[in-house]
Design a protein around this motif. Sequence first.
Motif, mmCIF file in Angstrom:
data_model
loop_
_atom_site.group_PDB
_atom_site.id
_atom_site.type_symbol
_atom_site.label_atom_id
_atom_site.label_comp_id
_atom_site.label_asym_id
_atom_site.label_seq_id
_atom_site.Cartn_x
_atom_site.Cartn_y
_atom_site.Cartn_z
ATOM 1 N N UNK A 40 8.340 -3.137 -0.828
ATOM 2 C CA UNK A 40 7.721 -2.203 -1.780
ATOM 3 C C UNK A 40 7.344 -0.909 -1.068
ATOM 4 N N UNK B 54 4.748 2.306 -1.618
ATOM 5 C CA UNK B 54 3.592 2.806 -2.344
ATOM 6 C C UNK B 54 3.182 4.140 -1.736
ATOM 7 N N UNK C 203 -0.331 6.834 -1.502
ATOM 8 C CA UNK C 203 -1.711 7.147 -1.853
ATOM 9 C C UNK C 203 -1.999 8.602 -1.555
ATOM 10 N N UNK D 75 -7.100 8.891 -4.502
ATOM 11 C CA UNK D 75 -6.517 8.299 -5.717
ATOM 12 C C UNK D 75 -6.068 6.861 -5.447
ATOM 13 N N UNK D 76 -5.488 6.260 -6.489
ATOM 14 C CA UNK D 76 -5.042 4.883 -6.343
ATOM 15 C C UNK D 76 -3.806 4.794 -5.461
ATOM 16 N N UNK D 77 -3.547 3.599 -4.965
ATOM 17 C CA UNK D 77 -2.306 3.333 -4.248
ATOM 18 C C UNK D 77 -1.249 3.134 -5.325
ATOM 19 N N UNK E 153 2.374 2.662 -7.028
ATOM 20 C CA UNK E 153 3.667 2.014 -6.845
ATOM 21 C C UNK E 153 4.798 3.032 -6.974
ATOM 22 N N UNK F 61 10.456 -1.121 -5.762
ATOM 23 C CA UNK F 61 10.530 -2.481 -5.266
ATOM 24 C C UNK F 61 11.989 -2.844 -5.019
ATOM 25 N N UNK G 29 2.902 4.032 2.037
ATOM 26 C CA UNK G 29 2.811 2.672 2.559
ATOM 27 C C UNK G 29 4.044 1.875 2.151
ATOM 28 N N UNK H 55 0.602 -9.332 -0.147
ATOM 29 C CA UNK H 55 1.461 -8.283 0.376
ATOM 30 C C UNK H 55 1.025 -7.942 1.788
ATOM 31 N N UNK I 109 1.077 -5.069 4.426
ATOM 32 C CA UNK I 109 1.282 -3.632 4.463
ATOM 33 C C UNK I 109 1.561 -3.139 5.876
ATOM 34 N N UNK I 110 2.368 -2.076 5.941
ATOM 35 C CA UNK I 110 2.522 -1.355 7.195
ATOM 36 C C UNK I 110 1.376 -0.384 7.374
ATOM 37 N N UNK I 111 1.371 0.292 8.497
ATOM 38 C CA UNK I 111 0.280 1.212 8.813
ATOM 39 C C UNK I 111 0.351 2.497 8.003
#
Lengths: 110, 117
Positions: B33, B35, B37, B41-43, B45, B48, B91, B106, B108-110
């Motif tokens: 996935x 994403x 940010x 604000x929100x992360x 999408x 996918x 992300x 999930x 996540x990467x850095x």
Amino acid sequence: GQQVMQIPQYQHVQEGEDFTTYCNSSTTLSNIQWYKQRPGGHPVFLIQLVKSGEVKKQKRLTFQFGEAKKNSSLHITATQTTDVGTYFCAGGGSWGKLQFGAGTQVVVTP
Amino acid sequence: EAGVTQFPSHSVIEKGQTVTLRCDPISGHDNLYWYRRVMGKEIKFLLHFVKESKQDESGMPNNRFLAERTGGTYSTLKVQPAELEDSGVYFCASSPLPWSQGTTEAFFGQGTRLTVV
């Protein structure tokens, strides 16, 4: 479209105090996940709730999933400086992807 | 076991330039996935992948964004030409099962912090 909202956006807490952050979805969720992102870091999975009314605890953290599976809360007791970060809820639904909220940024004052 | 890795960690580019972000998921994770940010604000999408196929790209903002996952391993996200509003942290996350199955977290990467000036 589907929306996940979190309140409050910011939370300033005195060390030792309790606080709660809330997550609300515009649609019914199949599950909800909570993540914590430390300053400069990446989101790290905390927990997943699946059942209606489910409550799970991790030490000082209590997670709850609403009866209607449209809301959730995270309650932290006796806040510590290590609790600093942004807490995200993420709702899973039939649409197949996690819908994240904007997060609650927590600042802890010693 | 290595986690999700992203490269570069930071990128500063001028408006109109091209940038390519890379994500290496956890080995064996078919689901990848992207994403984004934007500050405060929100992360949000973006898309996918299931193996090399795009399962859902409904979050891609416009045709300046192109994601690929050749061979079903690592993925790239190219922004061409970049605009100021593309700034944010990108992300990548991977999971062994799709989130629609509701039983998997999930990883996540850095993230890649992209700044367009």
